[in-house]
Scaffold this active site. Structure first.
Site, mmCIF file in Angstrom:
data_model
loop_
_atom_site.group_PDB
_atom_site.id
_atom_site.type_symbol
_atom_site.label_atom_id
_atom_site.label_comp_id
_atom_site.label_asym_id
_atom_site.label_seq_id
_atom_site.Cartn_x
_atom_site.Cartn_y
_atom_site.Cartn_z
ATOM 1 N N SER A 1 -6.634 4.363 8.394
ATOM 2 C CA SER A 1 -7.244 4.084 7.097
ATOM 3 C C SER A 1 -6.510 2.946 6.397
ATOM 4 C CB SER A 1 -7.195 5.365 6.243
ATOM 5 O OG SER A 1 -7.509 5.088 4.903
ATOM 6 N N LYS B 1 -7.614 -1.498 6.497
ATOM 7 C CA LYS B 1 -7.831 -2.270 5.252
ATOM 8 C C LYS B 1 -6.868 -3.447 5.173
ATOM 9 C CE LYS B 1 -7.504 1.318 2.255
ATOM 10 N NZ LYS B 1 -7.729 2.578 2.934
ATOM 11 N N ASP C 1 -13.920 2.757 6.823
ATOM 12 C CA ASP C 1 -12.924 3.452 5.996
ATOM 13 C C ASP C 1 -13.562 3.953 4.706
ATOM 14 O OD1 ASP C 1 -10.191 4.349 5.410
ATOM 15 O OD2 ASP C 1 -10.309 2.892 3.792
ATOM 16 N N ARG D 1 -12.820 12.524 4.207
ATOM 17 C CA ARG D 1 -11.506 13.179 4.350
ATOM 18 C C ARG D 1 -11.068 13.793 3.024
ATOM 19 N NH1 ARG D 1 -7.997 8.704 5.525
ATOM 20 N NH2 ARG D 1 -6.303 10.189 5.668
ATOM 21 N N HIS E 1 0.863 -1.183 0.000
ATOM 22 C CA HIS E 1 0.000 0.000 0.000
ATOM 23 C C HIS E 1 0.895 1.226 0.000
ATOM 24 C CE1 HIS E 1 -4.236 1.237 0.413
ATOM 25 N NE2 HIS E 1 -3.704 2.371 0.850
HETATM 26 N N1 URA Z 1 -4.198 5.498 1.446
HETATM 27 C C1 URA Z 1 -5.247 5.134 2.236
HETATM 28 O O1 URA Z 1 -5.819 4.068 2.057
HETATM 29 N N2 URA Z 1 -5.626 5.980 3.194
HETATM 30 C C2 URA Z 1 -5.019 7.148 3.422
HETATM 31 O O2 URA Z 1 -5.407 7.851 4.334
HETATM 32 C C3 URA Z 1 -3.926 7.531 2.606
HETATM 33 C C4 URA Z 1 -3.536 6.675 1.608
#
Ligand code: URA
Length: 414
Positions: A187, A191, A165, A172, A86
């Site tokens: 966040s 996930k 999320d 956001r 990620h």
């Molecule tokens: N990626 C995400 O999933 N969340 C964030 O807050 C920033 C990048």
């Protein structure tokens, strides 16, 4: 008897800098997910967190509460390594589009759950949806079946999977509350923990086109995410990568898919390929040379086509995406003077792509898949007056005029 909960008081306490108890954070997230805390209240809470921060205990509580807002992947006892990557978000960052099919060719399973565009940064889901028919809203059952059959799924948060999320991310994006270490940590890690991973690599960006403007801030963010991952038994590695100039030569949804396909065909920009290989190596434990050979053999592109087919798209259309999403104006921008490119400010380029329509200003806004930039020149290149520095894809001449001004401001020649 149900516990008393009063969202306005909790928001005010966070606004004043008070530490919030884990149980209260859980109740806030439960009520937000079920619609009993309003979007306005949650946005106010996010802004309070943005200004006041959170302790490590609050950040962990927020992450777990968001994780528990939905279901998790449950894998059979015997399974290949479950891995993922990620990024904290960047400009032209399309690594996921290439890395997911690559890793799926390496005897690993990759249940990749991504997000939409956030602030000035693009999102994997919006990019995937620029492929006509591509569906990112899968049930866990559909995702599991696909993983078993083709070792990879690329999906978004749903009502079933990380619903907190899904909602908070969208809020956001449009309320100026993205660049907050606890909110980003919760966040991303909610996930990734819901994916029940064995290994995770985090690409933590810093610079003008990232949410963390300095390397020092990025280190704090990386440490916060690693702490949460390790506590849950996930092997987490991190990379700190500069986001001072856009990654690759393209920024904008369909333009980034087109560039990713070039990499999968064995070409494409070197800076992008380098990140794909180094991150894939960390989670597959396969050498970069072997990973590159898989790309060059064509099997990664074939896997990507299989993903597209399984998720509702037509792989034959992948090679004519530029025709399917053609912006009304495609303008070449040429240098007004000679010199060496010493900077091409990713923050300005990202803001400009957003203003062209590649991102959102309200959660309900659609994104324009066609707009953005390609053929962006890279740092270190020597140019003459009149050389191409970028192409703008815009829906009107006036939008292209503004973008051209922004690009000229972003480019520094030495
Ligand atoms: N990626 C995400 O999933 N969340 C964030 O807050 C920033 C990048």
């Amino acid at each position: 008897m149900s516990e008393f909960f009063h969202a306005p008081s909790l928001i005010s306490r966070k606004r004043e800098g008070e530490e919030i108890d884990g149980g209260e954070i859980r109740r806030l997230i439960e009520r937000f997910t079920s619609g009993n805390v309003t979007d306005a209240q949650m946005s106010a809470f996010a802004m309070a967190v943005y200004f006041r921060g959170m302790t490590a205990a609050e950040t962990a509580a927020l992450t777990y509460a968001m994780l528990e807002s939905g279901e998790r992947f449950v894998f059979p006892g015997e399974h290949p390594p479950i891995v993922d990557k990620h990024s904290t978000g960047g400009i032209g960052d399309k690594v996921s589009l290439i890395l997911a099919p690559l890793v799926a060719c390496c005897d690993c399973w990759i249940p990749m759950v991504s997000g939409r565009g956030l602030g000035i940064t693009g999102g994997t889901l919006d990019k995937l949806e620029s492929i006509p028919g591509f569906r990112v809203n899968l049930t866990i059952e559909q995702a599991m079946r696909q993983l078993e059959q083709i070792q990879v799924v690329m999906m978004g948060q749903t009502e079933q999977f990380c619903p907190a999320d899904k909602k908070l991310y969208a809020l956001r994006d449009v309320t100026g509350t993205v660049p907050s270490i606890p909110l980003i940590t919760a966040s991303i890690m909610s996930k990734k923990l819901a994916e029940s991973l064995d290994r995770l690599v985090l690409d933590v960006k810093y610079g003008s086109g990232a949410f963390m403007k300095t390397r020092e801030q990025a280190i704090v963010l990386a440490d916060a995410m690693v702490a949460v991952g390790v506590e849950m038994g996930v092997e987490v590695s991190t990379e700190l990568n500069s986001m001072q100039e856009p990654l690759g030569h393209a920024v904008g949804n369909v333009l980034e898919v087109i560039e990713s396909i070039k990499i999968m065909q064995g070409g494409g920009p070197k800076d992008l390929l380098a990140l794909v290989l180094s991150q894939a190596e960390k989670i597959t434990k396969i050498s970069q040379n072997q990973l590159l050979a898989k790309i060059q053999s064509g099997q990664v592109l074939e896997k990507f086509e299989t993903i597209v087919l399984r998720q509702g798209g037509d792989p034959r259309k992948l090679f004519s995406l530029a025709d399917q999403h053609r912006a009304a104006v495609i303008r070449e921008v040429r240098s007004e003077s000679p010199g060496t490119v010493t900077a091409f400010d990713a923050g300005i380029v990202g803001q400009s792509a957003l203003e062209l329509g590649a991102g959102r200003s309200r959660a309900s806004d659609p994104v324009d898949f066609a707009v953005g930039f390609d053929r962006l020149i890279k740092k270190g290149v020597c140019i003459e007056r009149g050389d191409l520095i970028a192409r703008i894809h815009a829906q009107s001449e006036s939008a292209a005029d503004r973008a051209e001004q922004q690009l000229r401001q972003a480019l520094v020649l030495g």
